[in-house]
Design a protein around this motif. Structure first.
Motif, short mmCIF file in Angstrom:
data_model
loop_
_atom_site.label_atom_id
_atom_site.label_comp_id
_atom_site.label_asym_id
_atom_site.label_seq_id
_atom_site.Cartn_x
_atom_site.Cartn_y
_atom_site.Cartn_z
N GLY A 58 -24.48 11.74 -25.62
CA GLY A 58 -24.74 12.67 -24.53
C GLY A 58 -25.76 13.69 -25.00
N ARG A 59 -26.53 14.23 -24.06
CA ARG A 59 -27.54 15.22 -24.43
C ARG A 59 -27.20 16.57 -23.82
NH1 ARG A 59 -32.32 17.67 -22.55
NH2 ARG A 59 -32.20 16.69 -20.51
N ILE A 60 -27.28 17.62 -24.61
CA ILE A 60 -27.22 18.99 -24.09
C ILE A 60 -28.44 19.71 -24.63
CG2 ILE A 60 -25.96 21.17 -24.01
CD1 ILE A 60 -23.36 19.66 -24.43
N GLY A 61 -29.41 19.94 -23.76
CA GLY A 61 -30.63 20.61 -24.19
C GLY A 61 -31.33 19.83 -25.27
N GLU A 62 -31.56 20.47 -26.40
CA GLU A 62 -32.27 19.82 -27.50
C GLU A 62 -31.29 19.28 -28.56
OE1 GLU A 62 -35.34 18.97 -27.64
OE2 GLU A 62 -36.04 20.01 -25.83
N ARG A 63 -30.07 19.00 -28.11
CA ARG A 63 -29.11 18.40 -29.03
C ARG A 63 -28.57 17.11 -28.47
NH1 ARG A 63 -25.89 23.75 -31.24
NH2 ARG A 63 -27.35 24.10 -32.95
N LEU A 64 -28.39 16.15 -29.36
CA LEU A 64 -27.79 14.88 -29.01
C LEU A 64 -26.41 14.85 -29.65
CD1 LEU A 64 -29.34 12.74 -27.36
CD2 LEU A 64 -29.74 11.51 -29.48
N TYR A 65 -25.42 14.42 -28.87
CA TYR A 65 -24.07 14.24 -29.40
C TYR A 65 -23.75 12.75 -29.39
CZ TYR A 65 -23.57 19.26 -29.14
OH TYR A 65 -23.74 20.61 -29.33
N LEU B 272 -17.77 16.34 -25.64
CA LEU B 272 -17.03 15.25 -25.01
C LEU B 272 -17.33 15.19 -23.51
CD1 LEU B 272 -13.53 15.20 -26.72
CD2 LEU B 272 -15.21 13.35 -26.58
N ASP B 273 -17.40 16.35 -22.88
CA ASP B 273 -17.78 16.37 -21.47
C ASP B 273 -19.17 15.77 -21.27
OD1 ASP B 273 -15.39 17.51 -20.77
OD2 ASP B 273 -16.19 19.51 -20.35
N ALA B 274 -20.09 16.11 -22.18
CA ALA B 274 -21.45 15.58 -22.07
C ALA B 274 -21.47 14.07 -22.24
CB ALA B 274 -22.36 16.24 -23.11
N LEU B 275 -20.63 13.55 -23.16
CA LEU B 275 -20.56 12.11 -23.37
C LEU B 275 -20.06 11.41 -22.11
CD1 LEU B 275 -19.02 12.10 -26.96
CD2 LEU B 275 -21.16 10.98 -26.34
N VAL B 276 -19.02 11.96 -21.49
CA VAL B 276 -18.46 11.34 -20.29
C VAL B 276 -19.44 11.45 -19.12
CG1 VAL B 276 -16.62 11.55 -18.57
CG2 VAL B 276 -16.05 11.64 -21.01
N ASP B 277 -20.03 12.63 -18.96
CA ASP B 277 -20.97 12.82 -17.84
C ASP B 277 -22.28 12.06 -18.03
OD1 ASP B 277 -19.37 14.28 -16.16
OD2 ASP B 277 -20.04 16.23 -16.90
N GLN B 278 -22.61 11.74 -19.29
CA GLN B 278 -23.82 10.93 -19.52
C GLN B 278 -23.64 9.54 -18.90
OE1 GLN B 278 -26.34 12.28 -21.69
NE2 GLN B 278 -27.74 10.56 -21.37
N VAL B 279 -22.41 9.02 -18.96
CA VAL B 279 -22.12 7.69 -18.40
C VAL B 279 -22.02 7.77 -16.88
CG1 VAL B 279 -20.51 5.76 -18.42
CG2 VAL B 279 -20.92 7.04 -20.53
N VAL B 280 -21.21 8.69 -16.39
CA VAL B 280 -21.03 8.87 -14.95
C VAL B 280 -21.10 10.38 -14.66
CG1 VAL B 280 -19.50 8.58 -12.97
CG2 VAL B 280 -19.58 6.82 -14.75
N PRO B 281 -22.24 10.86 -14.18
CA PRO B 281 -22.36 12.30 -13.89
C PRO B 281 -21.27 12.75 -12.92
CG PRO B 281 -24.52 11.25 -13.82
CD PRO B 281 -23.51 10.14 -13.97
N GLY B 282 -20.58 13.81 -13.28
CA GLY B 282 -19.52 14.32 -12.44
C GLY B 282 -18.13 13.87 -12.85
N ARG B 283 -18.06 12.91 -13.76
CA ARG B 283 -16.76 12.34 -14.12
C ARG B 283 -15.93 13.29 -14.99
NH1 ARG B 283 -12.70 9.04 -12.47
NH2 ARG B 283 -11.40 8.55 -14.26
N ALA B 284 -16.56 14.04 -15.86
CA ALA B 284 -15.79 14.88 -16.79
C ALA B 284 -14.86 15.83 -16.02
CB ALA B 284 -16.72 15.66 -17.70
N ALA B 285 -15.37 16.38 -14.93
CA ALA B 285 -14.57 17.32 -14.15
C ALA B 285 -13.44 16.62 -13.41
CB ALA B 285 -15.46 18.06 -13.15
N ASP B 286 -13.54 15.30 -13.26
CA ASP B 286 -12.51 14.53 -12.55
C ASP B 286 -11.74 13.65 -13.54
OD1 ASP B 286 -10.97 13.41 -10.53
OD2 ASP B 286 -12.46 11.88 -10.04
N SER B 287 -11.32 14.25 -14.64
CA SER B 287 -10.47 13.52 -15.59
C SER B 287 -9.65 14.57 -16.36
CB SER B 287 -11.30 12.67 -16.55
OG SER B 287 -12.24 13.46 -17.25
N ARG B 288 -8.59 14.09 -16.98
CA ARG B 288 -7.77 15.04 -17.74
C ARG B 288 -8.51 15.44 -19.01
NH1 ARG B 288 -5.05 14.69 -22.04
NH2 ARG B 288 -4.52 12.48 -22.14
N PRO B 289 -8.71 16.74 -19.23
CA PRO B 289 -9.42 17.18 -20.45
C PRO B 289 -8.65 16.76 -21.70
CG PRO B 289 -9.19 18.99 -18.86
CD PRO B 289 -8.33 17.87 -18.36
N ALA B 290 -9.38 16.67 -22.78
CA ALA B 290 -8.74 16.27 -24.04
C ALA B 290 -7.75 17.32 -24.52
CB ALA B 290 -9.82 16.04 -25.10
#
Lengths: 231, 231
Positions: free
Chosen positions: B64-71, B139-157
Protein backbone atom coordinates in the motif's frame (compact mmCIF):
# COMPACT_ATOMS: atom_id res chain seq x y z
CA UNK A 1 17.59 -29.96 -26.13
CA UNK A 2 18.07 -32.20 -23.14
CA UNK A 3 16.05 -31.43 -20.12
CA UNK A 4 17.81 -31.32 -16.80
CA UNK A 5 17.06 -34.25 -14.54
CA UNK A 6 17.58 -33.09 -10.99
CA UNK A 7 17.99 -35.63 -8.27
CA UNK A 8 14.72 -36.15 -6.48
CA UNK A 9 13.64 -38.64 -3.91
CA UNK A 10 9.96 -38.44 -4.85
CA UNK A 11 9.08 -39.05 -8.50
CA UNK A 12 7.12 -36.17 -9.95
CA UNK A 13 8.25 -33.89 -7.12
CA UNK A 14 10.98 -31.32 -6.81
CA UNK A 15 13.26 -31.98 -3.91
CA UNK A 16 12.34 -29.76 -1.01
CA UNK A 17 15.15 -27.60 0.38
CA UNK A 18 15.44 -25.30 3.33
CA UNK A 19 14.83 -22.20 1.27
CA UNK A 20 11.89 -23.69 -0.59
CA UNK A 21 10.23 -24.55 2.73
CA UNK A 22 7.97 -21.70 3.83
CA UNK A 23 8.27 -20.53 7.39
CA UNK A 24 4.47 -20.26 7.51
CA UNK A 25 1.34 -21.37 5.61
CA UNK A 26 3.20 -24.56 4.70
CA UNK A 27 -0.04 -26.20 3.64
CA UNK A 28 -0.06 -23.85 0.64
CA UNK A 29 3.31 -25.08 -0.62
CA UNK A 30 3.70 -27.70 -3.34
CA UNK A 31 6.67 -29.35 -5.00
CA UNK A 32 4.64 -31.21 -7.59
CA UNK A 33 6.26 -30.93 -11.02
CA UNK A 34 2.97 -31.03 -12.94
CA UNK A 35 1.51 -28.30 -10.76
CA UNK A 36 4.64 -26.15 -11.08
CA UNK A 37 4.67 -26.60 -14.85
CA UNK A 38 0.98 -25.67 -15.10
CA UNK A 39 1.54 -22.43 -13.15
CA UNK A 40 4.57 -21.54 -15.24
CA UNK A 41 2.76 -22.34 -18.48
CA UNK A 42 -0.18 -20.11 -17.53
CA UNK A 43 2.04 -17.03 -17.70
CA UNK A 44 4.84 -15.34 -19.60
CA UNK A 45 6.05 -12.53 -17.32
CA UNK A 46 8.35 -13.36 -14.45
CA UNK A 47 10.18 -11.24 -11.91
CA UNK A 48 13.90 -11.92 -12.10
CA UNK A 49 15.86 -11.25 -8.93
CA UNK A 50 19.62 -10.94 -8.78
CA UNK A 51 22.19 -9.37 -6.49
CA UNK A 52 24.13 -6.31 -7.52
CA UNK A 53 26.76 -4.77 -5.24
CA UNK A 54 25.21 -6.65 -2.36
CA UNK A 55 21.72 -5.25 -2.95
CA UNK A 56 18.76 -7.02 -4.53
CA UNK A 57 17.36 -6.05 -7.93
CA UNK A 58 14.04 -7.29 -9.33
CA UNK A 59 13.11 -6.80 -12.97
CA UNK A 60 10.06 -7.97 -14.91
CA UNK A 61 10.87 -9.90 -18.05
CA UNK A 62 9.60 -12.62 -20.37
CA UNK A 63 10.27 -16.30 -19.88
CA UNK A 64 9.66 -19.57 -21.67
CA UNK A 65 9.79 -23.14 -20.43
CA UNK A 66 11.24 -26.13 -22.26
CA UNK A 67 10.94 -29.23 -20.12
CA UNK A 68 12.88 -28.70 -16.93
CA UNK A 69 14.54 -25.53 -18.13
CA UNK A 70 13.42 -21.95 -17.88
CA UNK A 71 14.66 -19.38 -20.38
CA UNK A 72 14.55 -15.77 -19.26
CA UNK A 73 14.73 -12.92 -21.71
CA UNK A 74 17.20 -10.09 -21.56
CA UNK A 75 19.25 -8.08 -23.94
CA UNK A 76 22.97 -7.98 -24.30
CA UNK A 77 24.19 -5.02 -22.35
CA UNK A 78 21.53 -5.24 -19.67
CA UNK A 79 22.86 -5.57 -16.14
CA UNK A 80 21.66 -9.08 -15.24
CA UNK A 81 22.82 -10.44 -18.56
CA UNK A 82 26.23 -8.84 -18.30
CA UNK A 83 26.56 -10.20 -14.80
CA UNK A 84 25.48 -13.68 -15.87
CA UNK A 85 27.83 -13.58 -18.85
CA UNK A 86 30.62 -12.51 -16.55
CA UNK A 87 29.76 -15.30 -14.13
CA UNK A 88 30.69 -17.83 -16.80
CA UNK A 89 30.05 -21.51 -16.31
CA UNK A 90 29.44 -21.10 -12.62
CA UNK A 91 26.39 -19.02 -13.33
CA UNK A 92 24.79 -16.11 -11.50
CA UNK A 93 22.55 -16.70 -8.47
CA UNK A 94 19.01 -15.72 -9.40
CA UNK A 95 15.47 -16.11 -8.18
CA UNK A 96 12.66 -16.21 -10.73
CA UNK A 97 9.11 -15.74 -9.48
CA UNK A 98 5.87 -16.12 -11.44
CA UNK A 99 2.60 -14.99 -9.84
CA UNK A 100 -1.02 -15.21 -10.95
CA UNK A 101 -3.69 -13.36 -8.98
CA UNK A 102 -6.99 -15.28 -8.93
CA UNK A 103 -9.12 -13.48 -6.39
CA UNK A 104 -9.46 -10.76 -3.78
CA UNK A 105 -10.38 -12.37 -0.48
CA UNK A 106 -12.47 -9.98 1.61
CA UNK A 107 -12.84 -11.16 5.17
CA UNK A 108 -14.91 -9.48 7.88
CA UNK A 109 -11.69 -8.60 9.70
CA UNK A 110 -9.01 -6.44 8.11
CA UNK A 111 -6.47 -8.95 9.44
CA UNK A 112 -7.83 -11.89 7.40
CA UNK A 113 -7.94 -10.10 4.07
CA UNK A 114 -5.93 -12.03 1.53
CA UNK A 115 -5.50 -12.91 -2.12
CA UNK A 116 -6.13 -16.11 -3.98
CA UNK A 117 -3.08 -16.71 -6.11
CA UNK A 118 -0.77 -19.25 -7.69
CA UNK A 119 2.95 -18.60 -7.62
CA UNK A 120 6.16 -20.42 -8.42
CA UNK A 121 9.58 -19.50 -7.06
CA UNK A 122 12.71 -20.88 -8.73
CA UNK A 123 16.11 -20.58 -7.10
CA UNK A 124 19.25 -21.38 -8.99
CA UNK A 125 22.13 -20.23 -11.09
CA UNK A 126 21.49 -18.64 -14.46
CA UNK A 127 23.82 -19.06 -17.38
CA UNK A 128 23.80 -17.08 -20.58
CA UNK A 129 22.79 -19.19 -23.57
CA UNK A 130 25.51 -19.07 -26.19
CA UNK A 131 24.87 -22.09 -28.41
CA UNK A 132 23.02 -20.75 -31.51
CA UNK A 133 20.69 -23.75 -31.78
CA UNK A 134 19.71 -23.52 -28.12
CA UNK A 135 19.33 -19.75 -28.42
CA UNK A 136 16.99 -20.16 -31.39
CA UNK A 137 14.92 -22.74 -29.52
CA UNK A 138 14.82 -20.50 -26.45
CA UNK A 139 13.62 -17.50 -28.47
CA UNK A 140 10.88 -19.62 -30.03
CA UNK A 141 9.90 -20.76 -26.54
CA UNK A 142 9.75 -17.15 -25.31
CA UNK A 143 7.49 -16.12 -28.20
CA UNK A 144 5.27 -19.21 -27.95
CA UNK A 145 4.96 -18.77 -24.19
CA UNK A 146 3.14 -15.49 -24.88
CA UNK A 147 1.10 -16.67 -27.87
CA UNK A 148 1.28 -20.41 -28.61
CA UNK A 149 1.85 -20.92 -32.33
CA UNK A 150 3.25 -17.46 -32.94
CA UNK A 151 6.93 -18.41 -33.34
CA UNK A 152 6.15 -20.38 -36.51
CA UNK A 153 4.23 -17.36 -37.87
CA UNK A 154 7.00 -14.79 -37.62
CA UNK A 155 10.33 -14.11 -39.26
CA UNK A 156 13.01 -16.12 -37.45
CA UNK A 157 15.88 -14.22 -35.88
CA UNK A 158 18.83 -13.45 -38.11
CA UNK A 159 22.36 -14.24 -36.94
CA UNK A 160 22.80 -10.54 -36.19
CA UNK A 161 19.62 -10.47 -34.12
CA UNK A 162 20.64 -13.64 -32.29
CA UNK A 163 23.91 -11.97 -31.41
CA UNK A 164 21.98 -8.97 -30.06
CA UNK A 165 19.68 -11.08 -27.92
CA UNK A 166 20.63 -12.54 -24.62
CA UNK A 167 18.79 -15.31 -22.87
CA UNK A 168 19.47 -16.79 -19.46
CA UNK A 169 18.96 -20.48 -18.81
CA UNK A 170 17.88 -21.68 -15.39
CA UNK A 171 17.35 -25.34 -14.58
CA UNK A 172 14.20 -26.22 -12.66
CA UNK A 173 15.78 -27.92 -9.68
CA UNK A 174 15.06 -25.89 -6.56
CA UNK A 175 11.44 -25.01 -7.13
CA UNK A 176 8.29 -24.53 -5.11
CA UNK A 177 4.73 -23.52 -5.84
CA UNK A 178 2.39 -21.77 -3.49
CA UNK A 179 -1.36 -21.67 -3.96
CA UNK A 180 -4.12 -20.01 -1.98
CA UNK A 181 -7.70 -20.70 -3.00
CA UNK A 182 -11.17 -20.62 -1.51
CA UNK A 183 -13.07 -18.16 0.63
CA UNK A 184 -12.14 -16.02 3.59
CA UNK A 185 -11.01 -17.61 6.85
CA UNK A 186 -12.74 -15.42 9.36
CA UNK A 187 -12.60 -16.08 13.07
CA UNK A 188 -15.84 -17.69 14.34
CA UNK A 189 -16.67 -14.71 16.51
CA UNK A 190 -16.56 -12.42 13.43
CA UNK A 191 -19.11 -14.35 11.35
CA UNK A 192 -22.03 -12.33 12.61
CA UNK A 193 -20.46 -8.96 11.82
CA UNK A 194 -22.40 -6.87 9.29
CA UNK A 195 -19.55 -6.69 6.75
CA UNK A 196 -19.98 -8.33 3.36
CA UNK A 197 -17.47 -11.14 2.95
CA UNK A 198 -16.43 -13.21 -0.01
CA UNK A 199 -14.15 -13.34 -3.02
CA UNK A 200 -13.87 -11.06 -6.04
CA UNK A 201 -12.58 -13.23 -8.91
CA UNK A 202 -9.58 -11.81 -10.78
CA UNK A 203 -8.32 -12.87 -14.18
CA UNK A 204 -6.15 -11.60 -16.97
CA UNK A 205 -8.31 -10.71 -19.94
CA UNK A 206 -7.47 -10.10 -23.57
CA UNK A 207 -9.10 -7.61 -25.90
CA UNK A 208 -9.65 -7.88 -29.64
CA UNK A 209 -6.33 -7.76 -31.52
CA UNK A 210 -5.47 -4.28 -32.81
CA UNK A 211 -3.68 -4.37 -36.19
CA UNK A 212 -0.47 -2.39 -36.61
CA UNK A 213 -0.94 0.96 -38.38
CA UNK A 214 1.27 -0.27 -41.19
CA UNK A 215 -0.23 -3.75 -41.53
CA UNK A 216 -0.56 -4.63 -45.20
CA UNK A 217 -4.20 -5.01 -46.33
CA UNK A 218 -5.64 -8.48 -46.62
CA UNK A 219 -3.81 -10.11 -43.72
CA UNK A 220 -6.45 -11.61 -41.44
CA UNK A 221 -6.18 -12.10 -37.69
CA UNK A 222 -4.55 -15.53 -37.38
CA UNK A 223 -6.51 -18.48 -36.00
CA UNK A 224 -4.32 -18.70 -32.89
CA UNK A 225 -5.47 -15.20 -31.91
CA UNK A 226 -9.17 -15.81 -32.45
CA UNK A 227 -10.72 -16.14 -29.04
CA UNK A 228 -7.27 -15.77 -27.47
CA UNK A 229 -7.40 -16.26 -23.72
CA UNK A 230 -3.71 -16.27 -22.85
CA UNK A 231 -0.65 -18.44 -22.97
CA UNK B 1 2.07 10.37 9.13
CA UNK B 2 4.77 12.50 7.61
CA UNK B 3 5.78 11.71 4.10
CA UNK B 4 9.45 11.45 3.34
CA UNK B 5 10.84 14.35 1.35
CA UNK B 6 13.86 13.05 -0.52
CA UNK B 7 16.31 15.53 -1.94
CA UNK B 8 15.59 16.08 -5.58
CA UNK B 9 17.02 18.50 -8.07
CA UNK B 10 13.93 18.51 -10.27
CA UNK B 11 10.60 19.26 -8.57
CA UNK B 12 8.12 16.46 -9.12
CA UNK B 13 10.89 14.07 -10.13
CA UNK B 14 12.76 11.38 -8.26
CA UNK B 15 16.48 11.88 -8.35
CA UNK B 16 18.01 9.64 -10.96
CA UNK B 17 20.78 7.34 -9.73
CA UNK B 18 23.16 4.98 -11.43
CA UNK B 19 21.03 1.94 -10.64
CA UNK B 20 17.79 3.58 -11.70
CA UNK B 21 19.32 4.46 -15.06
CA UNK B 22 18.59 1.69 -17.56
CA UNK B 23 21.48 0.47 -19.65
CA UNK B 24 19.14 0.36 -22.63
CA UNK B 25 15.72 1.61 -23.80
CA UNK B 26 16.33 4.75 -21.73
CA UNK B 27 13.51 6.54 -23.51
CA UNK B 28 11.12 4.25 -21.62
CA UNK B 29 12.35 5.34 -18.20
CA UNK B 30 10.62 8.00 -16.13
CA UNK B 31 11.31 9.56 -12.75
CA UNK B 32 8.11 11.56 -12.62
CA UNK B 33 6.49 11.29 -9.20
CA UNK B 34 2.93 11.56 -10.49
CA UNK B 35 3.56 8.84 -13.05
CA UNK B 36 5.22 6.58 -10.48
CA UNK B 37 2.35 7.12 -8.04
CA UNK B 38 -0.23 6.34 -10.74
CA UNK B 39 1.49 3.06 -11.61
CA UNK B 40 1.77 2.08 -7.96
CA UNK B 41 -1.85 3.02 -7.27
CA UNK B 42 -3.08 0.89 -10.17
CA UNK B 43 -1.93 -2.29 -8.42
CA UNK B 44 -1.69 -4.04 -5.10
CA UNK B 45 0.73 -6.95 -5.67
CA UNK B 46 4.44 -6.27 -5.71
CA UNK B 47 7.46 -8.52 -5.99
CA UNK B 48 9.73 -7.99 -2.98
CA UNK B 49 13.38 -8.83 -3.53
CA UNK B 50 15.89 -9.30 -0.75
CA UNK B 51 19.22 -11.02 -0.26
CA UNK B 52 19.53 -14.15 1.81
CA UNK B 53 22.89 -15.84 2.34
CA UNK B 54 24.22 -13.96 -0.67
CA UNK B 55 21.48 -15.20 -2.99
CA UNK B 56 18.44 -13.27 -4.21
CA UNK B 57 14.89 -14.11 -3.13
CA UNK B 58 11.76 -12.69 -4.74
CA UNK B 59 8.34 -13.06 -3.13
CA UNK B 60 4.95 -11.72 -4.22
CA UNK B 61 3.14 -9.77 -1.56
CA UNK B 62 0.67 -6.94 -1.00
CA UNK B 63 1.63 -3.31 -0.72
CA UNK B 64 0.00 0.00 0.00
CA UNK B 65 1.18 3.56 -0.60
CA UNK B 66 0.84 6.52 1.74
CA UNK B 67 2.43 9.59 0.20
CA UNK B 68 6.10 8.90 -0.38
CA UNK B 69 6.09 5.70 1.62
CA UNK B 70 5.41 2.17 0.53
CA UNK B 71 4.16 -0.40 3.03
CA UNK B 72 4.81 -4.03 2.15
CA UNK B 73 2.91 -6.82 3.82
CA UNK B 74 4.49 -9.74 5.57
CA UNK B 75 3.90 -11.79 8.64
CA UNK B 76 6.01 -12.05 11.71
CA UNK B 77 8.17 -15.11 11.33
CA UNK B 78 8.54 -14.84 7.55
CA UNK B 79 12.11 -14.64 6.32
CA UNK B 80 12.19 -11.10 4.90
CA UNK B 81 10.44 -9.74 7.96
CA UNK B 82 12.76 -11.48 10.37
CA UNK B 83 15.71 -10.19 8.40
CA UNK B 84 14.32 -6.66 8.32
CA UNK B 85 13.53 -6.78 12.01
CA UNK B 86 17.06 -8.00 12.67
CA UNK B 87 18.46 -5.22 10.53
CA UNK B 88 17.10 -2.70 13.00
CA UNK B 89 17.23 1.01 12.28
CA UNK B 90 19.66 0.54 9.43
CA UNK B 91 17.06 -1.42 7.50
CA UNK B 92 17.32 -4.29 5.06
CA UNK B 93 18.25 -3.66 1.41
CA UNK B 94 15.22 -4.49 -0.72
CA UNK B 95 13.93 -3.97 -4.21
CA UNK B 96 10.18 -3.71 -4.73
CA UNK B 97 8.86 -4.04 -8.27
CA UNK B 98 5.30 -3.49 -9.50
CA UNK B 99 4.39 -4.49 -13.04
CA UNK B 100 1.22 -4.11 -15.13
CA UNK B 101 0.96 -5.87 -18.48
CA UNK B 102 -1.03 -3.81 -21.01
CA UNK B 103 -0.52 -5.57 -24.30
CA UNK B 104 1.15 -8.32 -26.28
CA UNK B 105 3.15 -6.75 -29.09
CA UNK B 106 3.32 -9.09 -32.07
CA UNK B 107 5.88 -7.96 -34.61
CA UNK B 108 6.58 -9.61 -37.98
CA UNK B 109 9.99 -10.65 -36.68
CA UNK B 110 10.39 -12.89 -33.66
CA UNK B 111 13.12 -10.51 -32.49
CA UNK B 112 10.83 -7.47 -32.19
CA UNK B 113 8.12 -9.20 -30.17
CA UNK B 114 7.53 -7.31 -26.97
CA UNK B 115 5.05 -6.38 -24.28
CA UNK B 116 3.35 -3.12 -23.50
CA UNK B 117 3.70 -2.60 -19.78
CA UNK B 118 4.06 -0.14 -16.93
CA UNK B 119 6.46 -0.94 -14.14
CA UNK B 120 7.98 0.74 -11.12
CA UNK B 121 11.18 -0.36 -9.39
CA UNK B 122 11.95 0.93 -5.89
CA UNK B 123 15.36 0.44 -4.33
CA UNK B 124 15.94 1.13 -0.68
CA UNK B 125 16.12 -0.09 2.86
CA UNK B 126 13.06 -1.56 4.47
CA UNK B 127 12.32 -1.17 8.14
CA UNK B 128 9.75 -3.08 10.12
CA UNK B 129 6.90 -0.88 11.30
CA UNK B 130 6.62 -1.04 15.08
CA UNK B 131 4.64 2.06 16.04
CA UNK B 132 1.02 0.87 16.62
CA UNK B 133 -0.55 3.97 15.03
CA UNK B 134 1.63 3.69 11.93
CA UNK B 135 0.99 -0.06 11.77
CA UNK B 136 -2.76 0.51 11.88
CA UNK B 137 -2.54 3.14 9.14
CA UNK B 138 -0.35 0.85 7.05
CA UNK B 139 -2.79 -2.06 7.36
CA UNK B 140 -5.64 0.19 6.30
CA UNK B 141 -3.54 1.31 3.33
CA UNK B 142 -2.85 -2.32 2.37
CA UNK B 143 -6.55 -3.20 2.46
CA UNK B 144 -7.65 -0.03 0.66
CA UNK B 145 -4.97 -0.53 -2.00
CA UNK B 146 -6.79 -3.73 -3.02
CA UNK B 147 -10.35 -2.41 -2.66
CA UNK B 148 -10.64 1.34 -1.98
CA UNK B 149 -13.11 1.89 0.83
CA UNK B 150 -12.82 -1.60 2.26
CA UNK B 151 -10.76 -0.78 5.35
CA UNK B 152 -13.59 1.27 6.81
CA UNK B 153 -15.99 -1.63 6.17
CA UNK B 154 -14.15 -4.33 8.09
CA UNK B 155 -13.31 -5.10 11.68
CA UNK B 156 -10.10 -3.24 12.62
CA UNK B 157 -7.16 -5.30 13.77
CA UNK B 158 -7.04 -6.15 17.45
CA UNK B 159 -3.84 -5.52 19.44
CA UNK B 160 -3.13 -9.27 19.20
CA UNK B 161 -3.58 -9.22 15.42
CA UNK B 162 -1.40 -6.13 15.11
CA UNK B 163 1.32 -7.96 17.03
CA UNK B 164 1.00 -10.91 14.64
CA UNK B 165 1.25 -8.75 11.53
CA UNK B 166 4.46 -7.37 10.20
CA UNK B 167 4.72 -4.58 7.71
CA UNK B 168 7.84 -3.20 6.08
CA UNK B 169 8.19 0.49 5.35
CA UNK B 170 10.17 1.65 2.36
CA UNK B 171 10.60 5.32 1.50
CA UNK B 172 10.11 6.28 -2.14
CA UNK B 173 13.48 7.85 -2.79
CA UNK B 174 15.34 5.79 -5.36
CA UNK B 175 12.55 5.06 -7.81
CA UNK B 176 12.07 4.68 -11.53
CA UNK B 177 9.19 3.84 -13.80
CA UNK B 178 9.42 2.15 -17.15
CA UNK B 179 6.66 2.22 -19.72
CA UNK B 180 6.33 0.66 -23.15
CA UNK B 181 3.31 1.50 -25.25
CA UNK B 182 2.23 1.55 -28.86
CA UNK B 183 2.54 -0.85 -31.75
CA UNK B 184 5.34 -3.10 -32.95
CA UNK B 185 8.62 -1.62 -34.14
CA UNK B 186 9.36 -3.79 -37.13
CA UNK B 187 12.32 -3.20 -39.39
CA UNK B 188 11.29 -1.45 -42.65
CA UNK B 189 12.29 -4.48 -44.74
CA UNK B 190 9.91 -6.68 -42.73
CA UNK B 191 6.77 -4.60 -43.31
CA UNK B 192 5.78 -6.53 -46.41
CA UNK B 193 6.02 -9.95 -44.76
CA UNK B 194 2.75 -11.91 -44.68
CA UNK B 195 2.61 -12.18 -40.86
CA UNK B 196 -0.19 -10.44 -38.99
CA UNK B 197 1.20 -7.74 -36.75
CA UNK B 198 -0.30 -5.66 -34.00
CA UNK B 199 -1.16 -5.56 -30.34
CA UNK B 200 -3.40 -7.79 -28.23
CA UNK B 201 -4.68 -5.63 -25.34
CA UNK B 202 -4.26 -7.14 -21.88
CA UNK B 203 -6.02 -6.08 -18.71
CA UNK B 204 -6.84 -7.37 -15.27
CA UNK B 205 -10.54 -8.12 -15.06
CA UNK B 206 -12.81 -8.69 -12.10
CA UNK B 207 -15.75 -11.06 -11.90
CA UNK B 208 -18.96 -10.68 -9.93
CA UNK B 209 -18.27 -10.90 -6.18
CA UNK B 210 -18.87 -14.39 -4.76
CA UNK B 211 -20.32 -14.29 -1.23
CA UNK B 212 -18.68 -16.41 1.47
CA UNK B 213 -20.48 -19.69 2.18
CA UNK B 214 -21.17 -18.50 5.69
CA UNK B 215 -22.24 -14.95 4.83
CA UNK B 216 -25.23 -13.96 6.94
CA UNK B 217 -28.40 -13.41 4.91
CA UNK B 218 -29.40 -9.88 4.03
CA UNK B 219 -25.92 -8.39 3.61
CA UNK B 220 -25.81 -6.83 0.15
CA UNK B 221 -22.74 -6.44 -2.04
CA UNK B 222 -21.30 -3.09 -0.92
CA UNK B 223 -21.36 -0.10 -3.25
CA UNK B 224 -17.56 -0.03 -3.55
CA UNK B 225 -17.71 -3.51 -5.14
CA UNK B 226 -20.45 -2.72 -7.61
CA UNK B 227 -18.81 -2.42 -10.99
CA UNK B 228 -15.43 -2.96 -9.35
CA UNK B 229 -12.61 -2.55 -11.84
CA UNK B 230 -9.59 -2.73 -9.58
CA UNK B 231 -7.63 -0.66 -7.11
Amino acid sequence: MESAMPSSTVPGQYEQTERTTPTRARERASYDRARVHAILDAGYVCHLGFVRDGAPAVLPTLYGRIGERLYVHGSTGSRPLRAAGGAGEEGMPVCVTVTHVDGLVLARSAFHHSLNYRSVVVHGRARQVTDPAELTAALDALVDQVVPGRAADSRPASPKELAATAVLRLDLEEVSAKVREGGPNDDPEDLSLPHWSGVVPVARSYGAPVPADDLAPGIPVPAYLTGFTGG
